[in-house]
Design a protein around this motif. Structure first.
Motif, PDB file in Angstrom:
ATOM      1  N   ALA A 150       0.847  -1.206   0.000  1.00 61.49           N
ATOM      2  CA  ALA A 150       0.000   0.000   0.000  1.00 61.49           C
ATOM      3  C   ALA A 150       0.881   1.255   0.000  1.00 61.49           C
ATOM      4  CB  ALA A 150      -0.923   0.000   1.217  1.00 61.49           C
ATOM      5  N   LEU A 151       1.948   1.232   0.760  1.00 64.02           N
ATOM      6  CA  LEU A 151       2.855   2.381   0.808  1.00 64.02           C
ATOM      7  C   LEU A 151       3.577   2.551  -0.532  1.00 64.02           C
ATOM      8  CD1 LEU A 151       4.437   4.635   2.184  1.00 64.02           C
ATOM      9  CD2 LEU A 151       5.881   2.896   3.258  1.00 64.02           C
ATOM     10  N   ALA A 152       4.047   1.455  -1.104  1.00 65.39           N
ATOM     11  CA  ALA A 152       4.795   1.538  -2.363  1.00 65.39           C
ATOM     12  C   ALA A 152       3.922   2.058  -3.506  1.00 65.39           C
ATOM     13  CB  ALA A 152       5.376   0.167  -2.717  1.00 65.39           C
ATOM     14  N   ALA A 153       2.630   1.725  -3.456  1.00 65.49           N
ATOM     15  CA  ALA A 153       1.742   2.109  -4.556  1.00 65.49           C
ATOM     16  C   ALA A 153       1.104   3.484  -4.340  1.00 65.49           C
ATOM     17  CB  ALA A 153       0.640   1.048  -4.707  1.00 65.49           C
ATOM     18  N   GLU A 154       1.314   4.080  -3.183  1.00 65.30           N
ATOM     19  CA  GLU A 154       0.670   5.360  -2.843  1.00 65.30           C
ATOM     20  C   GLU A 154       1.105   6.452  -3.823  1.00 65.30           C
ATOM     21  OE1 GLU A 154       0.592   7.210   1.460  1.00 65.30           O
ATOM     22  OE2 GLU A 154       2.115   8.178   0.247  1.00 65.30           O
ATOM     23  N   LEU A 155       0.127   7.056  -4.462  1.00 65.55           N
ATOM     24  CA  LEU A 155       0.477   8.060  -5.480  1.00 65.55           C
ATOM     25  C   LEU A 155       0.796   9.433  -4.882  1.00 65.55           C
ATOM     26  CD1 LEU A 155      -1.864   7.367  -8.525  1.00 65.55           C
ATOM     27  CD2 LEU A 155       0.626   7.274  -8.467  1.00 65.55           C
ATOM     28  N   GLU A 156       0.171   9.757  -3.740  1.00 65.99           N
ATOM     29  CA  GLU A 156       0.337  11.096  -3.158  1.00 65.99           C
ATOM     30  C   GLU A 156       1.797  11.461  -2.903  1.00 65.99           C
ATOM     31  OE1 GLU A 156      -3.395   9.614  -1.095  1.00 65.99           O
ATOM     32  OE2 GLU A 156      -2.136   8.988  -2.732  1.00 65.99           O
ATOM     33  N   THR A 157       2.581  10.491  -2.465  1.00 65.78           N
ATOM     34  CA  THR A 157       3.986  10.794  -2.147  1.00 65.78           C
ATOM     35  C   THR A 157       4.949  10.118  -3.123  1.00 65.78           C
ATOM     36  OG1 THR A 157       4.015   8.930  -0.614  1.00 65.78           O
ATOM     37  CG2 THR A 157       3.608  11.135   0.332  1.00 65.78           C
ATOM     38  N   TRP A 158       4.450   9.710  -4.279  1.00 65.26           N
ATOM     39  CA  TRP A 158       5.293   8.944  -5.209  1.00 65.26           C
ATOM     40  C   TRP A 158       6.603   9.682  -5.513  1.00 65.26           C
ATOM     41  CZ3 TRP A 158       3.962   4.233  -7.789  1.00 65.26           C
ATOM     42  CH2 TRP A 158       4.933   3.817  -8.706  1.00 65.26           C
TER      43      TRP A 158
ATOM     44  N   GLY B 233       4.729  -3.275  16.913  1.00 68.00           N
ATOM     45  CA  GLY B 233       4.437  -4.503  16.175  1.00 68.00           C
ATOM     46  C   GLY B 233       3.847  -4.289  14.800  1.00 68.00           C
ATOM     47  N   GLU B 234       3.699  -3.030  14.414  1.00 62.90           N
ATOM     48  CA  GLU B 234       3.080  -2.736  13.116  1.00 62.90           C
ATOM     49  C   GLU B 234       4.130  -2.187  12.152  1.00 62.90           C
ATOM     50  OE1 GLU B 234      -0.363   0.197  11.403  1.00 62.90           O
ATOM     51  OE2 GLU B 234      -0.276  -0.130  13.564  1.00 62.90           O
ATOM     52  N   ALA B 235       4.090  -2.679  10.909  1.00 61.43           N
ATOM     53  CA  ALA B 235       5.004  -2.165   9.884  1.00 61.43           C
ATOM     54  C   ALA B 235       4.484  -0.813   9.415  1.00 61.43           C
ATOM     55  CB  ALA B 235       5.076  -3.132   8.713  1.00 61.43           C
ATOM     56  N   VAL B 236       5.230   0.250   9.698  1.00 63.16           N
ATOM     57  CA  VAL B 236       4.766   1.591   9.291  1.00 63.16           C
ATOM     58  C   VAL B 236       5.607   2.146   8.144  1.00 63.16           C
ATOM     59  CG1 VAL B 236       3.839   2.105  11.584  1.00 63.16           C
ATOM     60  CG2 VAL B 236       6.175   2.840  11.000  1.00 63.16           C
ATOM     61  N   GLY B 237       6.607   1.391   7.698  1.00 66.52           N
ATOM     62  CA  GLY B 237       7.408   1.879   6.584  1.00 66.52           C
ATOM     63  C   GLY B 237       8.664   1.045   6.410  1.00 66.52           C
ATOM     64  N   THR B 238       9.543   1.568   5.579  1.00 70.37           N
ATOM     65  CA  THR B 238      10.822   0.892   5.351  1.00 70.37           C
ATOM     66  C   THR B 238      11.942   1.921   5.409  1.00 70.37           C
ATOM     67  OG1 THR B 238      10.660   1.205   2.951  1.00 70.37           O
ATOM     68  CG2 THR B 238       9.857  -0.888   3.822  1.00 70.37           C
ATOM     69  N   VAL B 239      13.110   1.442   5.804  1.00 71.17           N
ATOM     70  CA  VAL B 239      14.316   2.269   5.741  1.00 71.17           C
ATOM     71  C   VAL B 239      15.435   1.360   5.242  1.00 71.17           C
ATOM     72  CG1 VAL B 239      14.946   1.928   8.193  1.00 71.17           C
ATOM     73  CG2 VAL B 239      15.742   3.963   6.962  1.00 71.17           C
ATOM     74  N   SER B 240      16.204   1.856   4.274  1.00 70.21           N
ATOM     75  CA  SER B 240      17.079   0.953   3.530  1.00 70.21           C
ATOM     76  C   SER B 240      18.461   1.537   3.287  1.00 70.21           C
ATOM     77  CB  SER B 240      16.470   0.664   2.150  1.00 70.21           C
ATOM     78  OG  SER B 240      15.117   0.330   2.264  1.00 70.21           O
ATOM     79  N   LEU B 241      19.407   0.608   3.114  1.00 76.14           N
ATOM     80  CA  LEU B 241      20.720   0.932   2.564  1.00 76.14           C
ATOM     81  C   LEU B 241      20.806   0.166   1.255  1.00 76.14           C
ATOM     82  CD1 LEU B 241      22.929   0.495   5.769  1.00 76.14           C
ATOM     83  CD2 LEU B 241      22.152   2.644   4.742  1.00 76.14           C
ATOM     84  N   PHE B 242      21.027   0.873   0.160  1.00 74.17           N
ATOM     85  CA  PHE B 242      21.080   0.206  -1.141  1.00 74.17           C
ATOM     86  C   PHE B 242      22.221   0.809  -1.964  1.00 74.17           C
ATOM     87  CE2 PHE B 242      18.926   3.550  -3.630  1.00 74.17           C
ATOM     88  CZ  PHE B 242      18.352   4.286  -2.608  1.00 74.17           C
ATOM     89  N   ASP B 243      22.436   0.245  -3.138  1.00 72.07           N
ATOM     90  CA  ASP B 243      23.623   0.609  -3.920  1.00 72.07           C
ATOM     91  C   ASP B 243      24.866   0.552  -3.034  1.00 72.07           C
ATOM     92  OD1 ASP B 243      22.335   0.840  -6.289  1.00 72.07           O
ATOM     93  OD2 ASP B 243      22.209   3.036  -6.284  1.00 72.07           O
ATOM     94  N   ILE B 244      24.973  -0.511  -2.287  1.00 74.81           N
ATOM     95  CA  ILE B 244      26.114  -0.672  -1.388  1.00 74.81           C
ATOM     96  C   ILE B 244      27.352  -0.987  -2.221  1.00 74.81           C
ATOM     97  CG2 ILE B 244      27.090  -2.046   0.493  1.00 74.81           C
ATOM     98  CD1 ILE B 244      24.165  -2.505   1.448  1.00 74.81           C
ATOM     99  N   ASP B 245      28.392  -0.178  -2.025  1.00 72.35           N
ATOM    100  CA  ASP B 245      29.630  -0.336  -2.786  1.00 72.35           C
ATOM    101  C   ASP B 245      30.727  -0.800  -1.820  1.00 72.35           C
ATOM    102  OD1 ASP B 245      32.091   0.042  -4.072  1.00 72.35           O
ATOM    103  OD2 ASP B 245      31.262   1.616  -5.358  1.00 72.35           O
TER     104      ASP B 245
ATOM    105  N   ILE C  61      14.127   6.076   2.734  1.00 74.26           N
ATOM    106  CA  ILE C  61      13.112   5.868   3.776  1.00 74.26           C
ATOM    107  C   ILE C  61      11.742   6.263   3.254  1.00 74.26           C
ATOM    108  CG2 ILE C  61      13.505   8.174   4.783  1.00 74.26           C
ATOM    109  CD1 ILE C  61      12.819   6.861   7.550  1.00 74.26           C
ATOM    110  N   ALA C  62      10.726   5.526   3.679  1.00 80.01           N
ATOM    111  CA  ALA C  62       9.341   5.905   3.395  1.00 80.01           C
ATOM    112  C   ALA C  62       8.475   5.377   4.525  1.00 80.01           C
ATOM    113  CB  ALA C  62       8.875   5.328   2.063  1.00 80.01           C
ATOM    114  N   LEU C  63       7.628   6.270   5.052  1.00 80.79           N
ATOM    115  CA  LEU C  63       6.684   5.890   6.102  1.00 80.79           C
ATOM    116  C   LEU C  63       5.263   6.059   5.575  1.00 80.79           C
ATOM    117  CD1 LEU C  63       8.166   7.765   9.207  1.00 80.79           C
ATOM    118  CD2 LEU C  63       8.676   5.442   8.425  1.00 80.79           C
ATOM    119  N   ALA C  64       4.355   5.241   6.092  1.00 78.79           N
ATOM    120  CA  ALA C  64       2.936   5.384   5.751  1.00 78.79           C
ATOM    121  C   ALA C  64       2.400   6.684   6.352  1.00 78.79           C
ATOM    122  CB  ALA C  64       2.160   4.188   6.300  1.00 78.79           C
ATOM    123  N   ALA C  65       1.364   7.230   5.727  1.00 79.33           N
ATOM    124  CA  ALA C  65       0.858   8.565   6.111  1.00 79.33           C
ATOM    125  C   ALA C  65       0.586   8.719   7.609  1.00 79.33           C
ATOM    126  CB  ALA C  65      -0.379   8.904   5.282  1.00 79.33           C
TER     127      ALA C  65
END
Ligand SMILES: CC(C)(COP(=O)(O)OP(=O)(O)OC[C@H]1O[C@@H](n2cnc3c(N)ncnc32)[C@H](O)[C@@H]1OP(=O)(O)O)[C@@H](O)C(=O)NCCC(=O)NCCS
Length: 179
Positions: free
Chosen positions: A22-30, A69-81, A91-95
């Motif tokens: 639901a968070l990934a597909a949310e258009l408001e904050t795309w 206990g509730e998933a409210v978003g994700t926070v990531s490290l990517f393009d790790i070199d 990072i992205a959190l639900a509204a």
């Protein structure tokens, strides 16, 4: 697991998929969350992207941001070199979770994880210039503005600068006593 009284970073489980899709597909904050063209992202398409992301040979690290206990978003490290010991932060959190200090705490924890546990030396990120709340969160964690890509993002009918920010482990360590 990384614990804080309210905010925990933990691995994704199957039970989180509805909330995270639901968070990934949310258009408001795309445009705040993604440099990709806004789209009607299907669950199947999203799950394929997650699988691709998890299979990255450099080992993307994506934590669920958990509150009570509730998933409210994700926070990531990517393009790790591994050569330069650098990674990008996302990072992205639900509204309902926004504006309550959760993002600040999640960024504090992922920065610490990156530098202390993953032995990274530098973290960087990009953010559209109008996303003042996100820029504030990153500045509080020690990130500084390193440059701008002028009019590099198309955001709901106009071009915007992308602000590039970075944080070195040495300066993060040095500033720890000040925070
Ligand atoms: C950006 C995001 C991660 C921030 O997390 P959050 O939990 O909402 O942020 P916090 O409540 O921890 O902190 C927000 C800070 O910004 C400040 N802020 C909010 N709106 C602001 C604005 N328009 N101008 C200036 N500062 C602002 C708040 O006052 C607060 O600072 P403070 O702690 O000094 O008072 C979250 O809102 C989110 O996921 N948004 C949608 C996706 C997104 O934008 N991701 C970032 C991609 S770069």
């Amino acid at each position: 697991m990384i614990q804080h009284p309210a905010v925990t970073l933990r691995p994704r489980t199957d039970a989180d998929y509805d909330a995270l899709y639901a968070l990934a597909a949310e258009l408001e904050t795309w445009e705040q969350r993604s440099p990709l063209r806004p789209a009607a992202m299907t669950r199947k398409g999203w799950e394929a992207r997650v699988a691709e992301y998890d299979a990255d040979p450099n080992g993307n690290l994506s934590f669920v941001v958990d509150v009570d206990g509730e998933a409210v978003g994700t926070v990531s490290l990517f393009d790790i070199d591994g050569f330069t010991a650098t990674a990008e932060v996302g990072i992205a959190l639900a509204a309902p979770a926004r504006g309550r200090g959760i993002g600040s705490e999640a960024i504090r924890q992922i920065v610490e994880f990156g530098f202390v546990r993953a032995n990274l030396r530098r973290l960087h990120l990009e953010v559209i210039a109008s996303n003042a709340g996100a820029i504030r969160v990153y500045e509080k964690a020690g990130f500084v503005v390193e440059g701008r890509q002028r009019e590099h993002a198309w955001v709901r009918g106009h071009y915007e600068d992308i602000v590039r920010m970075g944080l070195l482990r040495d300066e993060w360590r040095a500033a720890l006593g000040d925070r």
